[in-house]
Design a protein around this motif. Structure first.
Motif, PDB file in Angstrom:
ATOM      1  N   ASN A   4       0.826  -1.198   0.000  1.00 63.34           N
ATOM      2  CA  ASN A   4       0.000   0.000   0.000  1.00 63.34           C
ATOM      3  C   ASN A   4       0.865   1.254   0.000  1.00 63.34           C
ATOM      4  OD1 ASN A   4      -2.259  -1.578   0.034  1.00 63.34           O
ATOM      5  ND2 ASN A   4      -2.573  -1.413   2.226  1.00 63.34           N
ATOM      6  N   GLN A   5       1.907   1.258   0.786  1.00 68.65           N
ATOM      7  CA  GLN A   5       2.796   2.419   0.843  1.00 68.65           C
ATOM      8  C   GLN A   5       3.507   2.606  -0.487  1.00 68.65           C
ATOM      9  OE1 GLN A   5       2.817   4.498   3.319  1.00 68.65           O
ATOM     10  NE2 GLN A   5       4.291   5.832   2.335  1.00 68.65           N
ATOM     11  N   GLU A   6       3.878   1.513  -1.113  1.00 71.48           N
ATOM     12  CA  GLU A   6       4.538   1.580  -2.419  1.00 71.48           C
ATOM     13  C   GLU A   6       3.623   2.233  -3.448  1.00 71.48           C
ATOM     14  OE1 GLU A   6       5.749  -1.568  -5.900  1.00 71.48           O
ATOM     15  OE2 GLU A   6       5.986  -2.206  -3.815  1.00 71.48           O
ATOM     16  N   TYR A   7       2.349   1.894  -3.439  1.00 71.47           N
ATOM     17  CA  TYR A   7       1.404   2.443  -4.400  1.00 71.47           C
ATOM     18  C   TYR A   7       1.123   3.920  -4.125  1.00 71.47           C
ATOM     19  CZ  TYR A   7       0.593  -2.371  -5.836  1.00 71.47           C
ATOM     20  OH  TYR A   7       0.754  -3.649  -6.298  1.00 71.47           O
ATOM     21  N   LYS A   8       1.152   4.337  -2.882  1.00 70.30           N
ATOM     22  CA  LYS A   8       0.895   5.734  -2.543  1.00 70.30           C
ATOM     23  C   LYS A   8       2.009   6.647  -3.043  1.00 70.30           C
ATOM     24  CE  LYS A   8      -2.079   4.826   1.327  1.00 70.30           C
ATOM     25  NZ  LYS A   8      -2.400   5.063   2.718  1.00 70.30           N
ATOM     26  N   ASP A  14       1.928   6.356 -13.407  1.00 73.27           N
ATOM     27  CA  ASP A  14       2.604   5.093 -13.095  1.00 73.27           C
ATOM     28  C   ASP A  14       1.623   4.049 -12.559  1.00 73.27           C
ATOM     29  OD1 ASP A  14       5.038   6.120 -13.892  1.00 73.27           O
ATOM     30  OD2 ASP A  14       5.614   6.740 -11.863  1.00 73.27           O
ATOM     31  N   LEU A  15       0.675   4.502 -11.751  1.00 67.41           N
ATOM     32  CA  LEU A  15      -0.330   3.577 -11.218  1.00 67.41           C
ATOM     33  C   LEU A  15      -1.189   2.991 -12.335  1.00 67.41           C
ATOM     34  CD1 LEU A  15      -1.685   5.138  -7.915  1.00 67.41           C
ATOM     35  CD2 LEU A  15      -0.553   2.952  -8.195  1.00 67.41           C
ATOM     36  N   ARG A  16      -1.585   3.826 -13.268  1.00 65.52           N
ATOM     37  CA  ARG A  16      -2.417   3.331 -14.377  1.00 65.52           C
ATOM     38  C   ARG A  16      -1.634   2.340 -15.247  1.00 65.52           C
ATOM     39  NH1 ARG A  16      -6.972   6.108 -13.914  1.00 65.52           N
ATOM     40  NH2 ARG A  16      -6.904   8.254 -13.185  1.00 65.52           N
ATOM     41  N   GLU A  17      -0.353   2.621 -15.467  1.00 65.09           N
ATOM     42  CA  GLU A  17       0.482   1.690 -16.232  1.00 65.09           C
ATOM     43  C   GLU A  17       0.643   0.371 -15.489  1.00 65.09           C
ATOM     44  OE1 GLU A  17       4.126   3.745 -17.012  1.00 65.09           O
ATOM     45  OE2 GLU A  17       3.202   5.089 -18.478  1.00 65.09           O
ATOM     46  N   ARG A  18       0.852   0.450 -14.196  1.00 57.04           N
ATOM     47  CA  ARG A  18       1.001  -0.762 -13.391  1.00 57.04           C
ATOM     48  C   ARG A  18      -0.292  -1.552 -13.366  1.00 57.04           C
ATOM     49  NH1 ARG A  18       4.332  -1.417  -8.298  1.00 57.04           N
ATOM     50  NH2 ARG A  18       5.805  -0.251  -9.543  1.00 57.04           N
ATOM     51  N   ARG A  49      -5.489  -9.227  -5.856  1.00 54.10           N
ATOM     52  CA  ARG A  49      -5.397  -8.304  -4.725  1.00 54.10           C
ATOM     53  C   ARG A  49      -4.574  -7.073  -5.074  1.00 54.10           C
ATOM     54  NH1 ARG A  49      -4.753 -12.415   0.442  1.00 54.10           N
ATOM     55  NH2 ARG A  49      -6.892 -13.156   0.347  1.00 54.10           N
ATOM     56  N   ASN A  50      -3.507  -7.263  -5.836  1.00 52.19           N
ATOM     57  CA  ASN A  50      -2.706  -6.116  -6.256  1.00 52.19           C
ATOM     58  C   ASN A  50      -3.520  -5.176  -7.139  1.00 52.19           C
ATOM     59  OD1 ASN A  50      -0.398  -6.870  -4.878  1.00 52.19           O
ATOM     60  ND2 ASN A  50       0.463  -7.961  -6.623  1.00 52.19           N
ATOM     61  N   ILE A  51      -4.316  -5.753  -8.030  1.00 48.78           N
ATOM     62  CA  ILE A  51      -5.189  -4.943  -8.884  1.00 48.78           C
ATOM     63  C   ILE A  51      -6.167  -4.151  -8.020  1.00 48.78           C
ATOM     64  CG2 ILE A  51      -7.071  -5.079 -10.574  1.00 48.78           C
ATOM     65  CD1 ILE A  51      -5.486  -7.445 -11.847  1.00 48.78           C
ATOM     66  N   ALA A  52      -6.740  -4.789  -7.022  1.00 47.29           N
ATOM     67  CA  ALA A  52      -7.684  -4.110  -6.131  1.00 47.29           C
ATOM     68  C   ALA A  52      -6.995  -2.999  -5.351  1.00 47.29           C
ATOM     69  CB  ALA A  52      -8.318  -5.120  -5.177  1.00 47.29           C
ATOM     70  N   ARG A  53      -5.777  -3.222  -4.900  1.00 47.61           N
ATOM     71  CA  ARG A  53      -5.038  -2.194  -4.167  1.00 47.61           C
ATOM     72  C   ARG A  53      -4.789  -0.967  -5.050  1.00 47.61           C
ATOM     73  NH1 ARG A  53      -1.597  -6.774  -2.270  1.00 47.61           N
ATOM     74  NH2 ARG A  53      -2.320  -7.231  -0.169  1.00 47.61           N
TER      75      ARG A  53
END
Length: 66
Positions: A4-8, A14-18, A49-53
């Protein structure tokens, strides 16, 4: 919590690409699993779960802008 911290810390772009990469990887993993069983079938759950995060973080940023 580490994920979660990594995504924040990532930007919206970058989030959309990931997110796109994770979704493609999930589809490919499911196809591969249907033909040849995976050694670790829990990887499908982890990808979901990663997609949901990522989607949760993107949605939180949208709500914060309003």
């Amino acid at each position: 919590m580490k994920k979660n911290q990594e995504y924040k810390e990532l930007s919206d772009k970058d989030l959309r690409e990931r997110l796109e990469a994770e979704q493609l990887d999930l589809i490919q993993t499911k196809i591969y699993h249907s033909t040849t069983p995976l050694d670790n079938s829990g990887s499908i759950r982890e990808k979901r779960r990663n997609i949901a995060r990522i989607q949760t973080e993107l949605r939180a940023r949208e709500l914060k802008k309003d």
